[in-house]
Each structure stands twice: as C-alpha cells, then as structure tokens.
Design an enzyme around this catalytic site. Structure first.
Site, PDB file in Angstrom:
ATOM      1  N   LYS A   1       9.077  -8.046  15.830  1.00  0.00           N
ATOM      2  CA  LYS A   1       8.368  -7.556  14.562  1.00  0.00           C
ATOM      3  C   LYS A   1       9.200  -7.161  13.801  1.00  0.00           C
ATOM      4  O   LYS A   1      10.458  -6.587  14.157  1.00  0.00           O
ATOM      5  CB  LYS A   1       6.990  -6.707  14.949  1.00  0.00           C
ATOM      6  CG  LYS A   1       6.140  -6.654  13.929  1.00  0.00           C
ATOM      7  CD  LYS A   1       5.010  -7.798  14.086  1.00  0.00           C
ATOM      8  CE  LYS A   1       4.115  -7.881  13.134  1.00  0.00           C
ATOM      9  NZ  LYS A   1       2.928  -8.785  13.435  1.00  0.00           N
TER      10      LYS A   1
HETATM   11  P1  NAD Z   1      -3.027  -8.111   4.164  1.00  0.00           P
HETATM   12  O1  NAD Z   1      -1.868  -7.546   3.855  1.00  0.00           O
HETATM   13  O2  NAD Z   1      -3.145  -9.508   3.509  1.00  0.00           O
HETATM   14  O3  NAD Z   1      -4.402  -7.320   4.089  1.00  0.00           O
HETATM   15  C1  NAD Z   1      -4.848  -6.233   4.557  1.00  0.00           C
HETATM   16  C2  NAD Z   1      -6.217  -5.732   3.876  1.00  0.00           C
HETATM   17  O4  NAD Z   1      -6.612  -4.488   4.437  1.00  0.00           O
HETATM   18  C3  NAD Z   1      -6.269  -5.737   2.531  1.00  0.00           C
HETATM   19  O5  NAD Z   1      -7.408  -5.972   2.105  1.00  0.00           O
HETATM   20  C4  NAD Z   1      -6.303  -4.066   2.226  1.00  0.00           C
HETATM   21  O6  NAD Z   1      -7.048  -3.494   1.265  1.00  0.00           O
HETATM   22  C5  NAD Z   1      -7.008  -3.752   3.714  1.00  0.00           C
HETATM   23  N1  NAD Z   1      -7.078  -2.477   4.264  1.00  0.00           N
HETATM   24  C6  NAD Z   1      -6.006  -1.668   4.418  1.00  0.00           C
HETATM   25  N2  NAD Z   1      -6.236  -0.439   4.886  1.00  0.00           N
HETATM   26  C7  NAD Z   1      -7.665  -0.508   4.830  1.00  0.00           C
HETATM   27  C8  NAD Z   1      -8.627   0.525   5.397  1.00  0.00           C
HETATM   28  N3  NAD Z   1      -8.353   1.907   5.586  1.00  0.00           N
HETATM   29  N4  NAD Z   1      -9.971   0.283   5.236  1.00  0.00           N
HETATM   30  C9  NAD Z   1     -10.170  -1.042   4.898  1.00  0.00           C
HETATM   31  N5  NAD Z   1      -9.409  -1.995   4.565  1.00  0.00           N
HETATM   32  C10 NAD Z   1      -8.041  -1.499   4.252  1.00  0.00           C
HETATM   33  O7  NAD Z   1      -2.811  -8.135   5.678  1.00  0.00           O
HETATM   34  P2  NAD Z   1      -3.094  -9.547   6.755  1.00  0.00           P
HETATM   35  O8  NAD Z   1      -2.226 -10.267   6.927  1.00  0.00           O
HETATM   36  O9  NAD Z   1      -4.668  -9.868   6.489  1.00  0.00           O
HETATM   37  O10 NAD Z   1      -3.162  -8.777   8.217  1.00  0.00           O
HETATM   38  C11 NAD Z   1      -4.193  -7.499   8.369  1.00  0.00           C
HETATM   39  C12 NAD Z   1      -4.118  -7.468   9.945  1.00  0.00           C
HETATM   40  O11 NAD Z   1      -3.987  -8.240  10.837  1.00  0.00           O
HETATM   41  C13 NAD Z   1      -2.820  -6.623  10.424  1.00  0.00           C
HETATM   42  O12 NAD Z   1      -3.069  -5.743  11.587  1.00  0.00           O
HETATM   43  C14 NAD Z   1      -1.829  -7.679  10.885  1.00  0.00           C
HETATM   44  O13 NAD Z   1      -0.878  -7.370  11.663  1.00  0.00           O
HETATM   45  C15 NAD Z   1      -2.882  -8.355  11.710  1.00  0.00           C
HETATM   46  N6  NAD Z   1      -2.640  -9.836  11.813  1.00  0.00           N
HETATM   47  C16 NAD Z   1      -2.283 -10.808  10.911  1.00  0.00           C
HETATM   48  C17 NAD Z   1      -2.023 -12.015  10.959  1.00  0.00           C
HETATM   49  C18 NAD Z   1      -1.663 -13.160   9.774  1.00  0.00           C
HETATM   50  O14 NAD Z   1      -1.552 -14.362  10.127  1.00  0.00           O
HETATM   51  N7  NAD Z   1      -1.632 -12.538   8.554  1.00  0.00           N
HETATM   52  C19 NAD Z   1      -1.918 -12.653  12.227  1.00  0.00           C
HETATM   53  C20 NAD Z   1      -2.087 -11.696  13.346  1.00  0.00           C
HETATM   54  C21 NAD Z   1      -2.474 -10.602  12.989  1.00  0.00           C
END
Ligand code: NAD
Length: 422
Positions: free
Chosen positions: A112
């Site tokens: 990461k």
């Molecule tokens: P992103 O940046 O696209 O979206 C994050 C969202 O979370 C945003 O809408 C933001 O406003 C919201 N957010 C942040 N803090 C918050 C809170 N306290 N309460 C409510 N909403 C809140 O990120 P993403 O890519 O969707 O990733 C989200 C999670 O999923 C992370 O933990 C990431 O590591 C995990 N993840 C992502 C992927 C991927 O393919 N993008 C794959 C596996 C895991």
C-alpha cells in the site's frame, strides 16, 4: 487481545490488524519463525516529495510505500492521498492486501502507498507533479513483477495514468501493467471501476441466501458515496435492494422507501455533495450507521465501528466495503449480538480481483469483454465467500478470523515452499 481501556488502541489500524493476526496465528498453531516473517512488512519506504505549487512556493510532502509480502507474487495495493495518512495505517493496509489476495487466491502479495496531503487544496497540475515525483522516488521498487499500485481513497484513473506514464518514461518502454485501475484506453479493464462495489453485492447476496433473507426489498445503509459506496449502491439497487440511507463526509440522507441512487449520484456530481438531495431527509452522518436496517455497508474509512457504537448496530449483515472499518474490540460485540460479518479482506476483494484481470490482460495484450469479467469475478467472490464461511464453521471461529486463518495458511505455505534465501 489488548483491553478496551487503552484509549488509542482502537484508532490504530496496525494494532487492529496485528490483534487479528495474532489470534488467527495462535489458532492455526503457526510456526513461530513464519509468524515473525508475516508480522513484519518486507519493506517500508518513506520519501520526501518536493513540489512546486502553482503560486511558485515549494512544498515538501511525505509519501510512503509499504510492501508487506511478496511470498505469493508481486506486491499489490492502492495509493491513497489524505491528510491523516500514517505509516502505521499504510502498514496495516499493506498487510490486509496480502491477506485479501490470499483469501481470493490470486497470485499477488500485499502493498500500500500513501501521501500525506489534502487533495482538495491541490490543483490538477499540482496533483500531477506530486504524483510523478512520488512515482520517481519509489521507481526501483515498483514494476509489473515487483509491486503494482492501484487507486484508493482520493486517487483515480487519472492518477494511475500519471504513475504509468512516469514509470514508462523512466524504463523507456510503455509498461501498462505497472499499475491497475487505469483508464480503459491506456490498458485499463472493463468493469474495474465498479468491481469493488460489485464484489460487495455478490457476497452480500450470498450472505442473504445463507440467512434466508430476500435481497429484493432488503434495507441497506451505506457509509461513503465514493468509488466503493456509489458503485455498490447503484448495482445493489438494480438487483432490488432498497438503499434507505447513504452518508458521506459532509452529511447523510435518508428515505425509508429507498433512495433513487442514479438521481442521488447525479445530484452529487452537480453539487459536489449529497447534502440537500431533495428526495430525502437529512440525518446525522454518524447516526446513519445505527439505523434499523438489514445490511450495513461501511465504504469510507477505518475504525468507524468501535466499542463505542458496535452494540447499537441493528443490521443483520455487516459487509465491510472499506478496509478496516471495524475495530478488534467491536468484533466481540458484533459476534455476541449475532451480526453476520463479511470481513473486509473478503468483502472488498472484488477490486483487487479485477485488478488482477487487468494485469493479466495488459501482459497478454488481449482484452476481455464485460460479461467475461463479471462471470469470473462472480465465480471467485462466491467461491471465496463459501470457503471462508465453511472454514469458520469447521474451526468454530467468526468469519473474520476464518478469513485470516485461511489467508495466513496460504501465505505460510508459499514461504515454506520457497525457503529462506540467505
Ligand atoms: P473514495 O475516496 O472514492 O470515497 C470515500 C467516501 O467516504 C467519500 O464519499 C467520503 O465523503 C466518505 N467518507 C469519508 N469519511 C466519512 C465518514 N466519516 N462518514 C461518512 N462518509 C465518509 O474512496 P473509495 O475508493 O470508495 O474507498 C473507500 C474504502 O474502500 C477505503 O477504505 C478503501 O481502502 C476501500 N477499498 C477501496 C477499493 C477501491 O477499489 N476503490 C478496493 C478495496 C477497498
């Protein structure tokens, strides 16, 4: 496991990861030496990233890349841009990538990366310069056979295109397989953008079948409306789930009859926020987690469900779209209350699975259609879900510890086969 009393314990993702690792390793009766190897990331890189800002000032950002394990294949894992990135967080996320790739049995290790920055205050040109310099600083450690980055929080296809281009300029050949999550026209894969949300939907539907719950009309609350949350919401609604609440950093919206997700997505694009969406009531962001619902899908960030709120969670199924949304202390409370947890290293593995498909396609120079991607994703997610649930039942542990045990066992086996290079 550390006591509830230590106030910062639950906030540290590395401590949370290590607590689960230790429990799973003990139950597996893991060889002590292998345990030492797997507890320690292989490589932790910290870099200074000087960037000329648009107004002429110079800023120096701190960036990390942690490779936890390369035992089963090249390291694999996203890059996140956020003001609160820490080395411990990146170490935890790198370890979770190792376990995740092993749970779904794809030939990658775990890594990461992160940069401490607030991308809201950086222009596209500043973001590009920061991304390119970060890539240059870690260049000898990444590559299609070494370590393959991908998007994560606040990074997207454009950021991946810059990483790919910077790497390609240095090695003097276009190397699309150095990153995944790229734009389709640069060697990206069909279905990558929706893959993590789709994977969440697939395993949630399997959990519904197991619990005798009809997905059609099942009430879902989603925390986060970014890549994972919005794609899970859109696809789950298409299958008949009723998405009754969605939260984001700025606030949350609720409609007991179900939110119109395409309309909400459109509103968010136009207003840069979901707050104020007319066909819903505004509700408190953190209270959304505690709503009466069938499925809770955290898709935001770490440590959202802790011993402070776990007892008030009413969902029957917790599908962890985010990495590390639940603390180790909260696990015990959720178990006691009979919540069916689909742990992060299983639930959100759809993203890395389609990243694997992207890497394979780039290396073959031959691209698959969406039907094939979806069919293969569904097969891997469904089989892995049942592997974990069966393992949990056989060893009388919860789903999370089962997923860790399954993963640790697979990685330990690879280490034993390879032996130690001395
Ligand atoms: P992103 O940046 O696209 O979206 C994050 C969202 O979370 C945003 O809408 C933001 O406003 C919201 N957010 C942040 N803090 C918050 C809170 N306290 N309460 C409510 N909403 C809140 O990120 P993403 O890519 O969707 O990733 C989200 C999670 O999923 C992370 O933990 C990431 O590591 C995990 N993840 C992502 C992927 C991927 O393919 N993008 C794959 C596996 C895991």
């Amino acid at each position: 496991m550390p006591a509830l009393a230590s106030p910062d314990y639950e906030k540290n993702a590395w401590v949370s990861q290590s607590a689960r690792f230790d429990e799973a390793a003990e139950r597996l009766n893991l060889d002590e030496g292998i345990g030492k190897i797997l507890r320690t990331p292989t490589r932790e890189i910290t870099v200074a990233i000087p960037v000329q800002l648009d107004d002429g000032r110079l800023e120096v950002f701190t960036g990390y890349r942690v490779q936890h394990s390369i035992a089963r294949g090249p390291a694999k894992g996203g890059i996140r841009y956020a003001p609160d990135v820490t080395l411990d967080e990146v170490k935890a996320l790198a370890s979770w990538m190792t376990w995740k790739c092993a749970v779904v049995n794809i030939p990658f290790g775990g890594a990461k990366g992160g940069i401490i920055c607030d991308p809201r205050y950086l222009s596209p040109a500043e973001l590009e310069r920061m991304t390119r310099r970060y890539t240059a600083e870690i260049i000898e450690f990444i590559g299609p056979e070494r370590d393959v980055p991908a998007p994560d929080v606040n990074t997207d296809e454009q950021v991946m295109a810059w990483v790919m281009d910077t790497y390609s300029m240095h090695v003097r050949e276009t190397t699309t397989a150095v990153v995944t999550g790229k734009p389709f026209s640069l060697g990206g894969s069909r279905g990558r953008r929706e893959a993590t949300g789709r994977g969440c939907m697939i395993v949630t539907t399997e959990a519904c079948k197991k619990l005798g719950l009809n997905p059609v009309g099942a009430r879902v609350v989603i925390q986060g409306f970014g890549n994972v949350g919005s794609m899970a919401a859109l696809q789950m609604q298409q299958l008949g789930y009723q998405i009754i609440a969605i939260s984001s950093m700025e606030g949350a919206v609720y409609n007991s009859r179900g939110l119109d997700i395409p309309a909400l997505d459109d509103y968010r694009r136009r207003h840069n926020s979901i707050v104020g969406f007319p066909e819903a009531e505004p509700i408190d962001r953190d209270e959304a987690l505690l709503l009466d619902c069938d499925i809770l899908l955290p898709a935001a960030t770490e440590n959202q469900i802790t011993h402070h709120n776990a007892a008030r969670i009413k969902a029957k199924i917790l599908c962890e779209g985010a990495n590390g949304p639940t603390s180790a202390d909260a696990d015990e409370i959720l178990d006691a209350n009979g919540v069916f947890v689909i742990p992060d290293i299983m639930a959100n593995a759809g993203g890395v699975t389609v990243s694997y498909f992207e890497w394979v396609q780039d290396r073959q120079g031959f691209f698959w259609n969406l039907d094939l991607i979806y069919t293969r994703l569904e097969e891997i997610m469904t089989n892995s879900f049942h592997d974990v649930v069966r393992y949990a039942e056989k060893h009388k542990v919860n789903n999370r510890i089962a997923a860790y045990m399954l993963a640790i066992d697979r990685v330990a086996f690879a280490i034993k086969l390879r032996g130690l290079y001395a």
